[in-house]
Write an enzyme that holds these catalytic residues in place. Sequence first.
Site, PDB file in Angstrom:
ATOM      1  N   CYS A 156      39.107  41.831  46.956  1.00 35.84           N
ATOM      2  CA  CYS A 156      38.492  40.205  46.065  1.00 35.84           C
ATOM      3  C   CYS A 156      39.107  40.757  44.812  1.00 35.84           C
ATOM      4  O   CYS A 156      38.055  41.557  43.816  1.00 35.84           O
ATOM      5  CB  CYS A 156      37.261  40.440  46.358  1.00 35.84           C
ATOM      6  SG  CYS A 156      37.126  38.678  45.635  1.00 35.84           S
ATOM      7  N   ASP A 212      37.604  28.429  46.072  1.00 32.91           N
ATOM      8  CA  ASP A 212      37.913  29.332  45.478  1.00 32.91           C
ATOM      9  C   ASP A 212      37.679  28.634  44.623  1.00 32.91           C
ATOM     10  O   ASP A 212      38.473  28.123  43.358  1.00 32.91           O
ATOM     11  CB  ASP A 212      38.096  30.556  44.952  1.00 32.91           C
ATOM     12  CG  ASP A 212      38.438  31.838  44.665  1.00 32.91           C
ATOM     13  OD1 ASP A 212      37.619  31.877  43.477  1.00 32.91           O
ATOM     14  OD2 ASP A 212      38.918  32.884  44.923  1.00 32.91           O
ATOM     15  N   CYS A 249      41.620  33.176  42.119  1.00 29.32           N
ATOM     16  CA  CYS A 249      41.793  33.516  42.786  1.00 29.32           C
ATOM     17  C   CYS A 249      42.374  35.116  42.602  1.00 29.32           C
ATOM     18  O   CYS A 249      44.736  35.089  42.944  1.00 29.32           O
ATOM     19  CB  CYS A 249      42.124  33.339  44.175  1.00 29.32           C
ATOM     20  SG  CYS A 249      42.010  34.399  46.374  1.00 29.32           S
TER      21      CYS A 249
HETATM   22  O1  PYC Z   1      39.522  36.902  44.127  1.00 28.99           O
HETATM   23  O2  PYC Z   1      40.672  37.988  45.306  1.00 28.99           O
HETATM   24  C1  PYC Z   1      39.763  36.665  45.164  1.00 28.99           C
HETATM   25  C2  PYC Z   1      38.966  36.293  46.197  1.00 28.99           C
HETATM   26  C3  PYC Z   1      39.275  36.082  47.641  1.00 28.99           C
HETATM   27  C4  PYC Z   1      37.878  34.947  48.097  1.00 28.99           C
HETATM   28  C5  PYC Z   1      36.805  34.845  47.030  1.00 28.99           C
HETATM   29  N1  PYC Z   1      37.713  35.378  46.202  1.00 28.99           N
END
Ligand code: PYC
Length: 325
Positions: free
Chosen positions: A101, A247, A251
């Site tokens: 994440c 998100d 992300c």
């Molecule tokens: O920032 O990789 C990320 C992520 C995955 C799910 C929510 N944020």
Amino acid sequence: MISASPNVREWNIPDRVEVIDSHTGGEPTRVIVSGQPPLGSGTMLERREVFRHQFDHFRASVINEPRGSDVWVGAILETPLDPRCLTGVIFFNNASYLGMCGHGTIGLLVTLHAMGRAAVGTHLLETPVGTITVTLHDPNTVSLANVPSYRLHKQVSVSVPEYGMISGDVAFGGNWFFLVERSPEPVVPNNIERLDRLTKAIRVALWEAGIRGADGVEIDHVELFGPGDDIGADSRNYVLCPGGAYDRSPCGTGTSAKLACLASDGKLQPGQIWRQASIIGSQFEASFQWQGDRVIPHITGTAFITGESVLRFQSNDPLREGIRS
Ligand code: PYC
């Protein structure tokens, strides 16, 4: 080989679990500071499976309503196998467990710094999908060199009820993504309800059409792109996460998957900056380097502490283990 503590059956969620909360570009991360279950001494991948199969009630209890909500990502800290690593970490959300994440890693480093456990500088983190390098530039700014990322399929078409044929790339950035360059719905903040409906319909259609990531893994993130020039970015995205929430950050793993696609198409050169904005306008600065036929994404973002608290689990609470949908 999955190994856990021999006293697993005797383990109960403690009455008090300490957490530190932060947000990265609007997306929250909850780091469990005390009270977590014993996951044994295997690899982070093995410990994640122990967590999944033996202690899933703990995941639900700290991240689902009424103590959390579908937008949260949780992180538990584990002693790493490799002593060079600052910590091991397993990320999870209201639905399941994440390979990696990006926003959570940024939130985690800022939290570890606030706890006095991470100095400004470069560190290694052990995750279920590999070891990553992270740099804390100041108390709020973090860069991460993510796991090797790649595009598996270019322009796969899927028939989505009510929307028709939609084409996108299938790529890995620590999680599996379906990336739609030309979203049939405008990727703008006042269109979230429609974007939510569209991305959920795409995810179901991908599953029903048998379109998967490598080794048959479900594509559980869907990412739509639109222009970002109005806010000084190269692109704005909308990312559907596995638990059904979108998100709020750009992300990190989704931006990594995007870099893999841009690199494969020759649209971005190694070291060149890509500014990825989220649907709410928060931004990550990203670039990549080639490693064989994969890319190593570099993602920089900021996080801020929002809370430091003790979750309480009263023995007579019928929702002690959270609401499960
Ligand atoms: O920032 O990789 C990320 C992520 C995955 C799910 C929510 N944020």
